[in-house]
Design an enzyme around this catalytic site. Structure first.
Site, PDB file in Angstrom:
ATOM      1  N   ARG A   1      14.052   5.469  -6.757  1.00 61.98           N
ATOM      2  CA  ARG A   1      14.484   4.673  -5.588  1.00 61.98           C
ATOM      3  C   ARG A   1      15.863   4.121  -5.914  1.00 61.98           C
ATOM      4  O   ARG A   1      16.048   3.398  -6.899  1.00 61.98           O
ATOM      5  CB  ARG A   1      13.498   3.537  -5.320  1.00 61.98           C
TER       6      ARG A   1
ATOM      7  N   HIS B   1      14.036   8.410   3.514  1.00 62.76           N
ATOM      8  CA  HIS B   1      12.775   7.922   2.922  1.00 62.76           C
ATOM      9  C   HIS B   1      11.696   8.983   3.193  1.00 62.76           C
ATOM     10  O   HIS B   1      10.760   8.771   3.963  1.00 62.76           O
ATOM     11  CB  HIS B   1      12.404   6.576   3.552  1.00 62.76           C
TER      12      HIS B   1
ATOM     13  N   GLN C   1       7.764   8.439   2.802  1.00 59.32           N
ATOM     14  CA  GLN C   1       7.208   7.575   3.847  1.00 59.32           C
ATOM     15  C   GLN C   1       6.930   8.372   5.127  1.00 59.32           C
ATOM     16  O   GLN C   1       5.853   8.251   5.719  1.00 59.32           O
ATOM     17  CB  GLN C   1       8.188   6.441   4.154  1.00 59.32           C
TER      18      GLN C   1
ATOM     19  N   ASP D   1      11.573  -0.486  12.257  1.00 60.93           N
ATOM     20  CA  ASP D   1      11.818  -0.847  10.858  1.00 60.93           C
ATOM     21  C   ASP D   1      12.724  -2.078  10.875  1.00 60.93           C
ATOM     22  O   ASP D   1      13.261  -2.444  11.932  1.00 60.93           O
ATOM     23  CB  ASP D   1      12.508   0.344  10.151  1.00 60.93           C
TER      24      ASP D   1
ATOM     25  N   CYS E   1       6.883   1.049   8.585  1.00 62.24           N
ATOM     26  CA  CYS E   1       6.700   1.434   7.176  1.00 62.24           C
ATOM     27  C   CYS E   1       6.366   0.236   6.290  1.00 62.24           C
ATOM     28  O   CYS E   1       5.840   0.414   5.201  1.00 62.24           O
ATOM     29  CB  CYS E   1       7.958   2.138   6.673  1.00 62.24           C
TER      30      CYS E   1
ATOM     31  N   ARG F   1       0.350   6.599   2.098  1.00 65.83           N
ATOM     32  CA  ARG F   1       1.379   6.845   1.078  1.00 65.83           C
ATOM     33  C   ARG F   1       0.739   7.475  -0.162  1.00 65.83           C
ATOM     34  O   ARG F   1       1.265   8.414  -0.747  1.00 65.83           O
ATOM     35  CB  ARG F   1       2.087   5.541   0.675  1.00 65.83           C
TER      36      ARG F   1
HETATM   37  N1   CP Z   1       7.390   1.312   2.902  1.00 61.77           N
HETATM   38  C1   CP Z   1       7.829   1.178   1.639  1.00 61.77           C
HETATM   39  O1   CP Z   1       8.514   2.035   1.091  1.00 61.77           O
HETATM   40  O2   CP Z   1       7.442   0.022   1.038  1.00 61.77           O
HETATM   41  P1   CP Z   1       7.924  -0.516  -0.373  1.00 61.77           P
HETATM   42  O3   CP Z   1       9.373  -0.935  -0.229  1.00 61.77           O
HETATM   43  O4   CP Z   1       7.013  -1.677  -0.657  1.00 61.77           O
HETATM   44  O5   CP Z   1       7.788   0.577  -1.394  1.00 61.77           O
HETATM   45  N1  NVA Z   2      14.856   0.767   5.818  1.00 57.77           N
HETATM   46  C1  NVA Z   2      14.147  -0.021   4.838  1.00 57.77           C
HETATM   47  C2  NVA Z   2      12.861   0.631   4.453  1.00 57.77           C
HETATM   48  C3  NVA Z   2      12.049  -0.141   3.455  1.00 57.77           C
HETATM   49  C4  NVA Z   2      10.795   0.573   3.043  1.00 57.77           C
HETATM   50  C5  NVA Z   2      15.053  -0.224   3.623  1.00 57.77           C
HETATM   51  O1  NVA Z   2      15.710   0.728   3.213  1.00 57.77           O
HETATM   52  O2  NVA Z   2      15.089  -1.336   3.101  1.00 57.77           O
END
Ligand code: CP
Ligand code: NVA
Length: 299
Positions: free
Chosen positions: A100, A127, A130, A218, A258, A286
């Site tokens: 990440r 993502h 997700q 989101d 999400c 997930r």
């Molecule tokens: N939806 C998602 O990716 O959640 P986290 O940021 O908790 O991993």
């Molecule tokens: N768009 C959000 C998704 C979090 C799971 C971010 O990138 O923070």
């Protein structure tokens, strides 16, 4: 050549269907395997996470492997050791990287310099894990994905981009509503359309949601954009998914997010907590989907 999962388009169209069916089977039968026995997968996270981190750690264990979590701030990555050096070192210890981070190009560097699979656990651009789980969440209710209208209301962000990519192999019609200046990347949109995806873009949430079977949103400011919160709250005024907006969707439409969610910002408390909200199933999925993705990579 190791298989990577940097975007949904990395999975060939017919194999994407197989991954979806396998994730459903893994969920229904609580599948445990020893596919990853003797393998160590490193989780490198440069941003916070609850769902992605825990579901990958649990999922790797359920496939017989060992997950090792590295918070980048506690490693030499946080002190600017180049990614291309880190990639070559970690390839000597482990069998995969679940990452990440910020720019997608960082994953591409890990692929270029390392020689183990790399999985995108969220970047600024995409993502994919997700959205694969979100497709499973829709599929288990409405298996004919190509008959669905899926609405996206909000930022043209990493989530929106992966929904755009997902429309290629899964065939749902996607209608996005994004404020001016916050639209998805045109190249990503054009590429998906060129591959046959049916996608519309408007700045009117009511238009995007009209007749939709699933309504997605989101946060307005993603991780790394915290200082833009106030500016974005202004730009996204009128974009909250509330009861009035849900009433324009198809009968029995479902609300998706999400998570984590900001109540009374991008979604009203009443919609978030309503029977139409399927956010906990999304979160659960997930785990099942990530196991199916790992199986696609390592089998
Ligand atoms: N939806 C998602 O990716 O959640 P986290 O940021 O908790 O991993
Ligand atoms: N768009 C959000 C998704 C979090 C799971 C971010 O990138 O923070």
């Amino acid at each position: 050549m190791p298989k990577n999962f940097l975007t949904i388009l990395d999975i060939p169209r017919d194999e994407a269907q197989q991954v979806l069916l396998r994730a459903k089977e893994m969920k229904d039968n609580k599948v445990r395997t020893d596919l990853l026995a003797g393998k160590t997968l490193l989780l490198i996270f440069e941003k916070a996470s609850t769902r992605t981190r825990v579901s990958f750690e649990v999922g790797v264990r359920q496939l017989g492997g060992d997950p090792v979590f590295i918070a980048s701030k506690d490693s030499q990555l946080g002190r600017s050791e180049p990614l291309k050096d880190t990639a070559r070192v970690l390839s000597r210890y482990a069998d995969g990287l679940i990452v990440r981070t910020f720019g997608q190009e960082k994953l591409e560097t890990l692929v270029e310099y390392g020689d183990i699979p790399v999985v995108n656990a969220l970047t600024d651009e995409y993502h994919p894990c997700q959205i694969m789980a979100d497709v499973l969440t829709m599929y288990e209710r409405t298996p004919k994905l190509e008959e669905l209208k899926v609405a996206w209301v909000g930022d043209g962000n990493n989530m929106a981009h992966s929904f755009i990519n997902g429309a290629v192999p899964f065939g749902y019609q996607l209608s996005l509503a994004c404020p001016k200046g916050y639209e998805p990347d045109e190249e990503i949109l054009d590429k998906a359309r060129g591959l046959g995806a049916v996608i519309t873009l408007t700045d009117d949430p009511a238009e995007a949601v009209a007749g939709a079977h699933y309504v997605n949103t989101d946060v307005w400011a993603s991780m790394g954009q915290e200082e833009e919160q106030a500016k974005r709250e202004k730009a996204f005024a009128g974009y909250m998914v509330d009861d009035a907006l849900m009433a324009k969707a198809a009968e029995d439409a479902k609300f998706m997010h999400c998570l984590p969610a900001h109540r009374e910002e991008e979604v009203s408390e009443s919609v978030f907590e309503s029977p139409a909200s399927i956010v906990w199933d999304q979160a659960e999925n997930r785990l099942h989907m990530q196991k199916a993705i790992l199986e696609w990579i390592y089998k």
